[in-house]
Design an enzyme around this catalytic site. Structure first.
Site, PDB file in Angstrom:
ATOM      1  CB  SER A 168      -2.145  -6.304   1.243  1.00 26.79           C
ATOM      2  OG  SER A 168      -1.570  -7.944   1.774  1.00 26.79           O
ATOM      3  NE  ARG A 219       7.198  -2.480  -0.089  1.00 30.15           N
ATOM      4  CZ  ARG A 219       8.561  -2.300  -0.527  1.00 30.15           C
ATOM      5  NH1 ARG A 219       8.886  -3.958   0.173  1.00 30.15           N
ATOM      6  NH2 ARG A 219       9.446  -1.262  -0.783  1.00 30.15           N
ATOM      7  CB  SER A 220       1.252  -6.385  -0.206  1.00 28.47           C
ATOM      8  OG  SER A 220       0.148  -6.639  -1.147  1.00 28.47           O
ATOM      9  N   PRO A 221       0.606  -3.531  -1.786  1.00 30.45           N
ATOM     10  CG  PRO A 221       1.316  -3.445  -4.423  1.00 30.45           C
ATOM     11  CD  PRO A 221       2.066  -3.411  -2.744  1.00 30.45           C
TER      12      PRO A 221
END
Length: 217
Positions: free
Chosen positions: A16, A12-14
């Site tokens: 990442s 869910r982490s942009p």
């Protein structure tokens, strides 16, 4: 000598997403093994922390992630659907979360097969690049798995049948990240030293070069 590191990562982490392809490329170019350590996003893991911060944080992440992608030349759009079911205006998180647990378990099953980093890269492109809508339907994830030599049906079956053990592995990943001195993603941990953020990749490589990182023959 092969150097080893762990990449703590959230689907869910942009940030990442903006980091994982570059770490994958580094591992392919250099004698380096990077293990994927999937963690749950903070919105699921501890929403009380998410809601305790400044309300401008979310807006800033939207702006900064988009411009970072533009600067790096990486295709980017906020996912449709969001891996975490959440009202971004009110920050309310839905009780039912059909996507994020599935993704985390799939990432962990891929890592069990030694393909976690490549799988996370391919799946993140599907989710975040803007190339497709409804990334969770059809053959999008299966095709991403196939691109790294994995059988998606096998991964999906294991993610369902071994969910309890996989969730324990994911929780252990978070504990390991915190023991290394950080809590956020993406964080690369090399020899106990954390490098947090998609803007610390060059620094992580610099440290590994000090420890003898060499290009593959």
């Amino acid at each position: 000598m092969t150097l080893r590191a762990d990449l703590f990562f959230s689907f869910r982490s942009p940030y990442s997403y903006l980091a994982v392809a570059r770490y994958r490329a580094m591992a392919e170019e250099y004698d380096l093994a990077i293990a994927l350590r999937t963690v749950l996003p903070i919105a699921i893991r501890d929403p009380s922390i998410l809601f305790a911060g400044n309300p401008n944080v979310g807006r800033y992440i939207f702006i900064d992630a988009a411009r970072s992608a533009q600067m790096l030349g990486i295709p980017y759009r906020w996912p449709r659907p969001d891996p975490v079911v959440q009202n971004l205006a009110t920050r309310e998180i839905a009780q039912e979360q059909p996507h994020i647990h599935r993704l985390c378990r799939l990432g962990q099953t891929a890592e069990r097969r030694g393909r976690g980093l490549a799988f996370a890269d391919e799946v993140s492109r599907v989710i975040w690049s803007g190339a497709v809508d409804d990334w969770h339907e059809g053959d999008h994830l299966a095709e991403a798995a196939a691109r790294v030599g994995l059988d998606f049906a096998e991964l999906e079956a294991e993610a369902q049948h071994d969910a309890h053990a996989l969730d324990a592995e994911i929780a252990a990943n978070q504990q390991t990240l915190e023991a290394a001195g950080h809590w956020g993603v993406p964080t690369l941990v090399f020899e106990g030293e954390p490098f947090f953020g998609q803007d610390r990749i060059a620094m992580a490589q610099w440290r590994m070069e000090q420890r003898g990182l060499e290009k593959r023959a």
